[in-house]
Design an enzyme around this catalytic site. Structure first.
Site, PDB file in Angstrom:
ATOM      1  CD  GLU A  69      26.868  59.173  36.057  1.00 15.67           C
ATOM      2  OE1 GLU A  69      26.348  58.062  35.823  1.00 15.67           O
ATOM      3  OE2 GLU A  69      27.726  59.678  35.333  1.00 15.67           O
ATOM      4  CD  GLU A 119      31.401  60.681  36.153  1.00 14.81           C
ATOM      5  OE1 GLU A 119      31.040  60.553  34.953  1.00 14.81           O
ATOM      6  OE2 GLU A 119      31.073  59.881  37.043  1.00 14.81           O
TER       7      GLU A 119
END
Length: 907
Positions: free
Chosen positions: A118, A209
């Site tokens: 991320e 994800e």
């Protein structure tokens, strides 16, 4: 997960877990060794994606960074600062060298490794024309080069934090790019097709994800958010992703794992369950079974892995309320029609036909009647779908699974209860007939002749199983309820084993494994009650075992299935709970440090005059817990000031993390508390009680702080501790000395993990500590503003052959304010703060809980109220009782920390 249809699982590493102190790495001792996970993957026949870091995720303590790197002494983190690189290099080197032998090219099951997580900022401003961020690019390139140097040759991956970020893909910007870049997404509905066309045109569209649920933050509802991420969410969203031509989907999280709020991370608060398909208790239900219906389909729909989207819109269907995304395999011409409502959350009943392209020309299907889309639902219909040597020309029922048994293909189709559907097998003519071997109550099956002469099978499916035998193949039709309890375990460890390795089983709550030994078929799994068992098995199978026991009264039906009955569990809740909830609690005070006569001569003297933290304190010496090696849990500060007649109060500002708090005491007398809120810092001013300030001897101010974890991403450097503390009065005294204490030995000694209560430092929570001389109580009540520690030892045993998920339920009267920690066998397994959070249930897995022997249960109750009593209720609860092949009685003594008298030096 394997039974659900997954062929891969993804798992994190954690720098902070493996490196409690600078210069220390532990990849060997007990649960710190990741090798058994990699070996288990091979045993199960699943691929692995590993995500070692150095930053791993936003819901762990400082993002998974080693805590010692968050002081500010190593820079701002996640860039090419040499101090930071030198800090993480030993961890990444060790991890990558450990993983390298397990890669697929070396005979293992590791297929991908992710670097960072991320992480945005490839360009300053995150736009295509923005200037490059040379520091972050250099950081990513160093991570990638390090992995290659350490022998990692599987593709390296990354996931962008959201669709506004478009970095680290060679198709978009090659600087610092990885081999496969994906995007992290938690939508209720989102479009990915155009995003991946722009960013990863030449890579598999990847969601590292995708929302499996949602974490429950402090203040969130008790039990989490399952109502919004339920089985309908799974049905619609995961099919929609396929319609967006996503070919790699990692459901995050699929197993709720541990209660992350227990280890202190401030945002995730009370639960990391994420409303997961496998809950924190390891339980499964409708969400799991609904996802499995899709997982089994994906497992047999191999042509789905290489498709092009050739259409998206509403004109292929006769209803404007039904949207279609059409995917086509360019080599085989198999087609997948992903249907959903427009809008996606529509709940109408839409009957429609659809214009399909087939190898026998365009067709409007069904040819007899209509297909349906009812309520919150989506479907994937097919044309030219191969199964064995046959081709399903089209179907308006969804494919559940398929197998080839005794050289005969078996195709399983499913529809929601009461719906009609239709299918045609290419080349199968109406004059070839079909024998209805079984039809469920209320169901109908009609064999029609199409204009082309093909046999069209039209059916309505109610609850149950219908079976039609054709020349050379068999079709099984089931409703949703049967589909949920249908399994396709494999006879092979190969993750991509073909249809000939599948066995089809109807009935049990879970089927974990299948093997064949000569003429015996052996199944392993779970039941929660007496269950009808139906197995599509080879003709030479004479006996069938379930969890090692022969299934009695087994019969071979004309359908070719083996059928019998599985007994349900005989163990009842009372047998379990009477053991766990028995006995009295031993108790002792765990806050002697508040009294001035307490000896803190062995504590760390807080005398630093500078701090590497970018936020400089308003008071010196520095009273940041981080600077003295205490990074989590309870921390105690003791400040001395001389005799005084004019000191009348004290003002203090502490930063402790969301839901954290503190209490202050002067010479053993309670001043007040910051009881906890969504604020991560607080300022309090208290007037000294009459007679509390000594005018003839030294005074001691004690602050007990709940250090509720470090923030993630750029907030990892946010200090924890005292920013300012000031004595008040006309001529107030000044502090002359501060000492600080946290977990035993900080990062350098006996316990780098647990907090700084006396009970934790000396090991009252551990197996082997002798509390026999303590007084006993049936009720956990704390009358004064202090901390009382309760513990008891329980002998517990569950019979072999049962799996019993268990959890602790905590409660207190409405309005009472307290801070509670729970321990099981030395593990701190819960934080209960009712004035901030609403979670009351704390699952404890086998391994931590000893299912066949002695257990130590412990609770610390911190009364943060002004001398009004608080009372805590504590009881074990049963999450389910299952007759199971999983044994919870395995030996795990080596992972349970034992009492050590060396801890007494930290008393």
């Amino acid at each position: 997960m394997k039974a659900h249809g997954f062929n891969t699982f993804s798992i994190y590493g954690n720098w902070g877990y493996h490196s409690a102190a600078e210069g220390q790495l532990d990849f060997e001792n007990t649960a710190h060794n990741p090798r058994p996970i990699l070996e288990l993957a091979e045993e199960l026949g699943m691929y692995v994606i590993w995500r070692p870091g150095p930053y791993v995720n936003a819901e762990s303590h400082s993002g998974g960074h080693a805590q010692w790197v968050t002081t500010g002494a190593y820079g701002s983190l996640r860039n090419n600062d040499k101090r930071y690189i030198d800090a993480y290099t030993p961890y990444m080197d060790t991890y990558e060298k450990l993983l390298a032998p397990y890669q697929v090219q070396n005979g293992g099951n590791l297929i991908l490794m992710q670097v960072e997580n991320e992480f945005s900022g490839q360009r300053i401003g995150d736009c295509k024309t923005c200037p490059p961020n040379l520091a972050t690019i250099d950081y990513m390139e160093k991570l990638e080069a390090q992995a290659r140097k350490n022998g990692i040759h599987v593709p390296l991956t990354h996931n962008d934090p959201n669709q506004n970020v478009k970095g680290w893909s060679t198709d978009y910007d090659s600087r610092g790019a990885v081999d496969i870049s994906g995007v992290d997404t938690y939508p209720y509905f989102a479009y990915y097709y155009d995003y991946f066309l722009e960013t990863t045109r030449n890579q598999p569209p990847y969601l590292p994800e995708f929302q499996g649920g949602s974490y429950n933050p402090w203040g969130g509802p008790q039990g989490g958010c399952i109502s919004k991420q339920n089985s309908e969410f799974v049905n619609i969203m995961y099919r929609h992703n396929i319609g967006e031509r996503v070919t790699m989907i990692s459901v995050y999280v699929f197993f709720g794992g541990t209660n992350w709020g227990n280890i202190g991370y401030p945002l995730s608060g009370t639960s990391y369950d994420y409303a997961a398909a496998i809950s924190e208790t390891r339980d499964i239900g409708e969400k799991f079974w609904e996802g499995k219906a899709l997982g089994l389909f994906i497992n047999v729909a191999r042509d789905l892995s290489q498709t092009e989207r050739v259409y998206a819109g509403t004109t292929l269907t006769s209803s404007p309320n039904v949207n279609c995304s059409l995917l086509e395999n360019p080599d085989t011409k198999s087609r997948f029609y992903v249907l959903r409502h427009t809008p996606s959350n529509g709940t109408t009943q839409d009957d429609f036909t659809i214009n399909m392209t087939t190898s026998e020309g365009p067709l409007t299907v069904p040819q007899f009647g209509t297909a349906s889309l009812w309520g919150l639902a989506a479907k994937i219909l097919v044309s030219d779908f191969p199964f064995g040597k046959f081709n399903l020309l089209y179907s308006t029922a969804e494919i559940l699974t398929a197998a080839i048994i005794d050289n005969e293909p078996i195709l399983v189709l499913w529809v929601p209860n009461g719906e009609a559907a239709e299918f045609v097998v290419k080349g199968y003519k109406a004059n070839m007939k079909g024998e209805i071997l079984q039809i469920c109550k209320g169901c109908s099956i009609n064999l029609h002749k199409a204009a082309s002469g093909a046999m069209v099978v039209n059916f309505i499916q109610e609850a149950g199983i219908s079976i039609v035998q054709f020349d050379g193949f068999k079709v099984v039709m089931v409703d949703r309820g049967v589909a949920w309890k249908t399994w396709a375990p494999k006879l092979s460890k190969e993750p991509l084993a073909g249809l000939e390795m599948n066995i089809i089983v109807h009935g049990p709550r879970l089927v974990r494994k299948v093997t064949i030994s000569k003429n015996e078929l052996q199944l392993e799994g779970d039941t929660d009650n007496e269950t009808d068992l139906i197995v599509h098995a080879p003709a030479n199978i004479k006996t069938l075992t379930w969890n090692g026991k022969k299934v009695s009264k087994l019969t071979r039906k004309k359908t070719g299935t083996l059928e019998g009955t599985l007994p349900g569990p005989k163990l009842v809740e009372e047998d379990v709970l009477s053991q766990l909830n028995s006995g009295s609690w031993k108790y002792a005070d765990s806050l002697p440090e508040i009294f001035p006569e307490y000896d803190d001569s062995k504590w760390i003297v807080a005398n630093k005059t500078s701090t590497p933290n970018p936020k400089k304190p308003a008071y010196y010496p520095v009273l940041y817990a981080d600077d003295y090696g205490f990074f989590h849990g309870y921390v105690i500060f003791r400040g001395r000031f001389p005799a005084s007649r004019s000191t009348t109060g004290v003002s203090m500002n502490l930063q402790f993390g969301i839901a954290g708090g503190y209490s202050a005491y002067l010479n053993g007398k309670f001043l007040g508390s910051w009881t906890g809120s969504m604020a991560s810092a607080g300022t309090s001013t208290w007037t000294m009680p009459a007679g509390a300030v000594k005018s003839d001897s030294e005074n001691v101010l004690v602050i007990l702080m709940d250090h509720n974890g470090k923030d993630q991403t750029s907030g990892a450097l946010n200090y924890r501790g005292i920013y300012n503390v000031t004595l008040l009065g006309t001529q107030p005294a000044s502090f002359t000395k501060w000492t600080i204490q946290g977990n035993a030995g900080g990062t350098d000694n006996i316990d780098p993990v647990r907090g700084g209560l006396l009970a934790e430092r000396v090991g009252w929570h551990m197996n082997g500590f002798d509390s026999s001389v303590w007084p006993s109580t049936k009720t956990m009540t704390v009358t004064n503003a202090t901390v009382t520690f309760f513990r008891k030892v329980v002998n517990f045993s569950i019979p072999e052959g049962y799996d019993v998920p268990l959890y602790i339920r905590i409660g207190s009267p409405v309005g009472q304010k307290l801070r509670v920690q729970l321990w099981v066998n030395g593990y701190q397994y819960g934080k209960y703060i009712p004035q901030v959070g609403n979670e009351i249930d704390y699952p404890v897995p086998p391994g931590v809980l000893n299912y066949n022997g002695e257990n130590t249960f412990a609770v610390s109750v911190w009364n943060v109220q002004d001398n009004s009593p608080v009372t805590l209720s504590y009881q074990w609860m049963v999450g389910g009782i299952y007759e199971s092949s999983f044994s919870s009685r395995f030996s795990s003594n080596e992972i349970r920390p034992a009492y050590n008298r060396k801890r007494l030096q930290y008393a």
